[in-house]
Enzyme design. Sequence first.
Site, PDB file in Angstrom:
ATOM      1  N   TYR A 117      -2.257  -0.910  10.264  1.00  0.00           N
ATOM      2  CA  TYR A 117      -2.279  -1.188   8.823  1.00  0.00           C
ATOM      3  C   TYR A 117      -1.067  -0.575   8.134  1.00  0.00           C
ATOM      4  CZ  TYR A 117      -3.748  -1.145   3.938  1.00  0.00           C
ATOM      5  OH  TYR A 117      -3.791  -1.310   2.572  1.00  0.00           O
ATOM      6  N   SER A 176       0.841  -1.199   0.000  1.00  0.00           N
ATOM      7  CA  SER A 176       0.000   0.000   0.000  1.00  0.00           C
ATOM      8  C   SER A 176       0.871   1.242   0.000  1.00  0.00           C
ATOM      9  CB  SER A 176      -0.900   0.002   1.239  1.00  0.00           C
ATOM     10  OG  SER A 176      -1.588   1.233   1.369  1.00  0.00           O
TER      11      SER A 176
END
Length: 265
Positions: free
Chosen positions: A169, A155
């Site tokens: 995350y 990401s």
Amino acid sequence: MDVSTLFSVKDKVVLVTGGAKGIGYMISSGYVANGARVYISSRDVKSCEKAAAELTAKGPGKAFAIPADLQKLEHVQNLVRSLSAREKKLHVLVNNSGANWGESYDSYPDDAWTKLLTLNLQRVFTLTQLCTPLLEAASTGAGGVDPARVIHIGSIDGIRVPSLETFAYSTSKAGLHHLSKVLSAHLGPRGITSNVLACGPFESKMMKVTLEKFRDTIEEGVPLKRIGTPEDVAGACLFLSSRAGAYINGSVITVDGGSHCSAKL
């Protein structure tokens, strides 16, 4: 250097975790549409079976469901055993399964760290480790021009600092990016490449609520002024999995329309 062979994944065996929904489904679709044999795994049994049936019906490749809860070590072990019983080789492993957890800093729970670091990072290593014999069997070996491939779906939040409070995350994805580089050095001599696609915003279950609330703001923050499409992420995977991407190893490739480069001020 004919394009039809340079970018071909026909007849390759591919495992996509989280391949039944969102970005994973986009990736699975791209492989099946180009003649690969794709194994889809996630904990949602019905979704895995539904996705496999849909993609096989579209062809020309085929898709198969091997459900597994990748949080659990025994499920990962059973997944690899099941795959090994069906295939002697694995050309491409796509580590896509992941989870997110957003909560304010003052109340961010310890459980979030356990869940996300396990699924987003530790199990990526576990599954890659257990799949290594199958990957080696598919490779032309050290010095060969057709290595097996491991593709991790990272990401841009593992590169930049997001404004949303997704502490575990973002950290797990940054760790995944570095893990991939470490694996590239150790697996390269065994004829296996390891690379990351650091994805930006795409239509997915994980992004659903965020896009509903902030879609206009998100698109405005992307230099290309749109979110990603299935072709964007599937195309990147196909490139890395084909002869054209055989010499790419240890890279973090952003698939985000340039949003990681866009300053807010």
